[in-house]
Enzyme design. Structure first.
Site, short mmCIF file in Angstrom:
data_model
loop_
_atom_site.label_atom_id
_atom_site.label_comp_id
_atom_site.label_asym_id
_atom_site.label_seq_id
_atom_site.Cartn_x
_atom_site.Cartn_y
_atom_site.Cartn_z
N ASP A 14 -22.77 6.92 -7.51
CA ASP A 14 -23.24 8.05 -8.33
C ASP A 14 -24.42 7.68 -9.23
O ASP A 14 -24.93 8.52 -9.96
CB ASP A 14 -22.08 8.66 -9.16
CG ASP A 14 -21.35 7.67 -10.04
OD1 ASP A 14 -21.32 6.47 -9.70
OD2 ASP A 14 -20.80 8.08 -11.08
N ASP A 16 -22.17 2.83 -16.87
CA ASP A 16 -20.78 3.13 -17.19
C ASP A 16 -20.16 1.92 -17.88
O ASP A 16 -20.49 0.80 -17.54
CB ASP A 16 -19.99 3.39 -15.91
CG ASP A 16 -20.54 4.52 -15.05
OD1 ASP A 16 -21.53 5.15 -15.42
OD2 ASP A 16 -20.00 4.74 -13.96
ZN LIG Z 1 -20.68 6.42 -12.63
ZN LIG Z 2 -19.68 3.05 -12.22
#
Ligand SMILES: [Zn+2]
Ligand SMILES: [Zn+2]
Length: 303
Positions: free
Chosen positions: A66, A212
């Site tokens: 992503d 993240d």
């Molecule tokens: Zn992510």
């Molecule tokens: Zn990630």
């Protein structure tokens, strides 16, 4: 002098209509930095009127799909458009292998030079310098190697005061000398105090991108006092355990980091697809840090 962020994709996992996966464009004096490049990024870049040729640098935080699956398509489109301008890409070492692989599969050499910056080889906080800004990276704590970024514009120029020009009517060369930092001597042979000659520039603006990661205080020194912090907030506070297990952050984590790092504004994003709207996450974060915004695709934040 522009310093603004356009959110290209604000979701996590898989792209949804209206909420694509991670991507943002930072405009620093009309030079564009693309930060992460989730699937479909090039569609939203067009939708939001981003000029492809102005993108000089792409930063990829980590190699979960992503955050980078839009990159092959975008690099291919640059080639189809006959791009000549050099492209800088910064990411973890394996990203370079991936880029080499996709071009080798097609059997062509891109129409533009790519300069790759391996962020695994950089010390935390070490800067990569560009004409209009500098970028530093710092480690996050996620399931695979992941990095945050801080982008700081280069200091702006001092401006000559109108009153000084009117009073002393300096030659062009004398003005240039003043702007180089040299003193100005008045007609009576005395040096004119510098604050009567120039308006000092506003302090350089800075932006930090954190996605993240789990809640991690070790990033604070690298993002201290930024004008805008983007921090992922995949989950709400009732899912703290599951966030920690999956090595993600909650809205409360993001807001706590914003408070402790003394940032001016917080933008949360990377929302789990379980949330139809980010309202709950936004209200949790605002309870701790009122200057919080929730990311939406197409949103522009000027600093
Ligand atoms: Zn992510
Ligand atoms: Zn990630």
């Amino acid at each position: 002098m522009s310093f603004s962020l356009t959110v290209i994709g604000s979701g996590s996992g898989a792209p949804l209509p209206g909420r694509f996966t991670s991507a943002q464009v930072l405009n620093v004096h009309e030079r564009f930095v693309l930060i992460d490049c989730g699937e479909g990024t090039q569609i939203n870049l067009r939708r939001f009127g981003i000029n492809f040729n102005r993108i000089g640098l792409i930063l990829i935080s980590h190699l979960h799909g992503d955050h980078y699956l839009g990159l092959p398509g975008l690099l291919n489109t640059f080639h189809l458009l006959g791009r000549q301008k050099e492209l800088h890409i910064a990411g973890h070492r394996k990203l370079k292998d991936f880029i080499d692989y996709i071009f080798s599969m097609a059997g062509f050499i891109p129409s533009y030079p790519i300069h790759f910056h391996n962020i695994d080889a950089l010390q935390p906080g070490e800067e990569i310098e560009f004409d209009e800004y500098k970028v530093s990276t710092f480690p996050l704590t996620h399931r695979i190697p992941a990095s945050g970024f801080r982008i700081t514009e280069r200091p702006r120029m001092e401006k000559i005061r109108k009153a000084f020009i009117e009073k002393y009517q300096p030659e062009y060369e004398q003005v240039r000398a003043v702007l180089r930092g040299e003193p100005y001597i008045g007609p009576d042979g005395n040096e004119i105090p510098r604050d009567l000659i120039v308006i000092p520039p506003a302090p350089p603006r800075s932006y930090a991108y954190v996605s993240d990661t789990v809640f991690i205080r070790s990033i604070i020194p690298y993002i201290q006092g930024v004008d805008l912090l983007y921090h992922e907030a995949t989950y709400d506070k009732t899912l703290q355990l599951s966030a920690t297990e999956k090595m993600h952050a909650t809205s409360v984590d993001a807001a706590t980091i914003a408070v402790e790092a003394g940032v001016k504004k917080l933008l949360i994003g990377h929302f789990s697809s379980r949330y139809r709207t980010p309202d709950l996450l936004l209200s949790e974060a605002r309870h701790i840090f009122p200057e919080t915004l929730a990311a939406e695709d197409g949103q522009i934040i000027s600093l």
